[in-house]
Design an enzyme around this catalytic site. Structure first.
Site, PDB file in Angstrom:
ATOM      1  CE  LYS A 104      -2.307   1.613   3.792  1.00 16.21           C
ATOM      2  NZ  LYS A 104      -2.208   3.078   3.900  1.00 16.21           N
ATOM      3  CG  ASP A 121      -4.812   4.563   1.905  1.00 14.62           C
ATOM      4  OD1 ASP A 121      -5.948   5.038   1.759  1.00 14.62           O
ATOM      5  OD2 ASP A 121      -4.288   4.368   3.022  1.00 14.62           O
ATOM      6  CE  LYS A 158      -7.792   6.730   4.508  1.00  9.40           C
ATOM      7  NZ  LYS A 158      -6.383   6.321   4.391  1.00  9.40           N
ATOM      8  CG  ASP A 217     -12.941  17.918  -4.892  1.00  5.50           C
ATOM      9  OD1 ASP A 217     -13.940  18.625  -5.106  1.00  5.50           O
ATOM     10  OD2 ASP A 217     -11.810  18.387  -4.762  1.00  5.50           O
ATOM     11  CB  THR A 228     -10.441   3.840  12.719  1.00  4.97           C
ATOM     12  OG1 THR A 228      -9.279   4.174  11.980  1.00  4.97           O
ATOM     13  CG2 THR A 228     -11.093   2.630  12.114  1.00  4.97           C
ATOM     14  NE  ARG A 288       2.347   1.782  13.200  1.00  9.57           N
ATOM     15  CZ  ARG A 288       1.561   2.599  13.873  1.00  9.57           C
ATOM     16  NH1 ARG A 288       2.097   3.505  14.677  1.00  9.57           N
ATOM     17  NH2 ARG A 288       0.262   2.526  13.759  1.00  9.57           N
TER      18      ARG A 288
HETATM   19  O1  C5P Z   1       1.257   0.343  11.196  1.00  8.92           O
HETATM   20  P1  C5P Z   1      -0.196  -0.018  11.099  1.00  8.92           P
HETATM   21  O2  C5P Z   1      -0.415  -1.505  10.855  1.00  8.92           O
HETATM   22  O3  C5P Z   1      -1.028   0.524  12.234  1.00  8.92           O
HETATM   23  O4  C5P Z   1      -0.663   0.716   9.767  1.00  8.92           O
HETATM   24  C1  C5P Z   1      -1.984   0.653   9.326  1.00  8.92           C
HETATM   25  C2  C5P Z   1      -2.132   1.311   7.985  1.00  8.92           C
HETATM   26  O5  C5P Z   1      -3.511   1.336   7.689  1.00  8.92           O
HETATM   27  C3  C5P Z   1      -1.644   2.749   7.909  1.00  8.92           C
HETATM   28  O6  C5P Z   1      -1.152   2.943   6.581  1.00  8.92           O
HETATM   29  C4  C5P Z   1      -2.897   3.564   8.128  1.00  8.92           C
HETATM   30  O7  C5P Z   1      -2.871   4.804   7.475  1.00  8.92           O
HETATM   31  C5  C5P Z   1      -3.950   2.678   7.493  1.00  8.92           C
HETATM   32  N1  C5P Z   1      -5.305   2.863   7.997  1.00  8.92           N
HETATM   33  C6  C5P Z   1      -5.646   2.737   9.327  1.00  8.92           C
HETATM   34  N2  C5P Z   1      -6.957   2.905   9.720  1.00  8.92           N
HETATM   35  C7  C5P Z   1      -7.881   3.207   8.829  1.00  8.92           C
HETATM   36  C8  C5P Z   1      -7.546   3.316   7.486  1.00  8.92           C
HETATM   37  C9  C5P Z   1      -6.238   3.145   7.103  1.00  8.92           C
HETATM   38  O8  C5P Z   1      -4.806   2.459  10.164  1.00  8.92           O
HETATM   39  N3  C5P Z   1      -9.126   3.329   9.208  1.00  8.92           N
END
Ligand code: C5P
Length: 226
Positions: A29, A56, A58, A61, A111, A201
């Site tokens: 992503k 990604d 998002k 508009d 979220t 992560r």
């Molecule tokens: O490091 P981690 O696993 O928390 O990363 C989650 C990824 O998912 C990040 O790129 C974050 O921007 C994305 N994301 C999220 N919650 C959402 C939508 C996207 O954590 N509701």
């Protein structure tokens, strides 16, 4: 299906990391930070390495602006893109007309929003009711799926088309929760009905990236057997 979130600030860091994936996953992503810093070249690089790219960005508009932008994105050949379902029926329908061969995913309620934030925006109902409404609109406009938390999956799956995709972030196995508040293990999320897990992560910060991916795959396999 695992999607590795490449939340790196620039191409140098991505290029240092990519060999550690060693083709163990199909999807990566690219989010706003990386795309705004490197542009389409980073997408070209990842696709040349054999990865499918979820872009990604998002988009949100007026329908004409979103569809024009998606026409540009469509030339990049990415496998998945997303738009905010709050853009409304006209925007979602126009987006679907443009993006035919690419998976088109709706972002519902972020979220980072809780019930209080929803009420401050003067939206009716709680977070879940709004997520379900926006998921239903996305489904009716022909989108391929939505982004949603593992917790929201319950009570939603059976209300949407059978092949609808649920792209789920907030996945943790061994690392801490960091800034994610509502987390699930890979196996729990898949059992709840996720079709794609967005994992950042847990993989990108692992000391042994290969071992981290293997443990995630085992957790998924175990949960599907159990
Ligand atoms: O490091 P981690 O696993 O928390 O990363 C989650 C990824 O998912 C990040 O790129 C974050 O921007 C994305 N994301 C999220 N919650 C959402 C939508 C996207 O954590 N509701």
């Amino acid at each position: 299906m695992i999607i590795v979130a490449l939340d790196f600030p620039n191409a140098d860091e991505v290029k240092a990391f990519i060999p550690k994936l060693e083709g163990q996953v199909e999807w990566v992503k690219v989010g706003m930070e990386l795309f705004y810093s490197e542009g389409p070249a980073i997408v070209d690089y990842l696709q040349a390495q054999g990865y499918k790219v979820f872009l990604d960005l998002k988009l949100h508009d007026i329908p004409n602006t979103v569809s024009s932008s998606l026409k540009v994105i469509d030339t990049m050949g990415v496998g998945m893109v997303n738009v905010h379902a709050l853009g409304g029926i006209d925007m979602l329908s126009k987006a679907r007309e443009v993006v035919r061969d690419t998976l088109l995913i709706g972002v519902t309620i972020l979220t980072s929003h809780n019930d209080q934030a929803i009420s401050q925006l003067n939206l009716k109902g709680n977070v879940f009711e709004n997520v379900l409404n926006l998921a239903t609109l996305s489904d009716e406009c022909g989108l391929d799926g939505i982004v949603c938390s593992g917790q929201d999956l319950k009570g939603m799956k059976d209300k949407l088309r059978e092949k609808f995709l649920f792209v789920t972030p907030g996945i943790r196995l061994n690392s801490g929760s960091q800034d994610q508040k509502r987390i699930m293990t890979p196996g729990q999320a898949m059992r709840a009905g996720a079709t794609h897990l967005v994992i950042g992560r847990e993989i990108t910060k692992a000391n042994d990236v290969g071992a981290s991916i293997a443990a995630i795959k085992k957790d998924i396999d175990d949960s599907l057997i159990a």
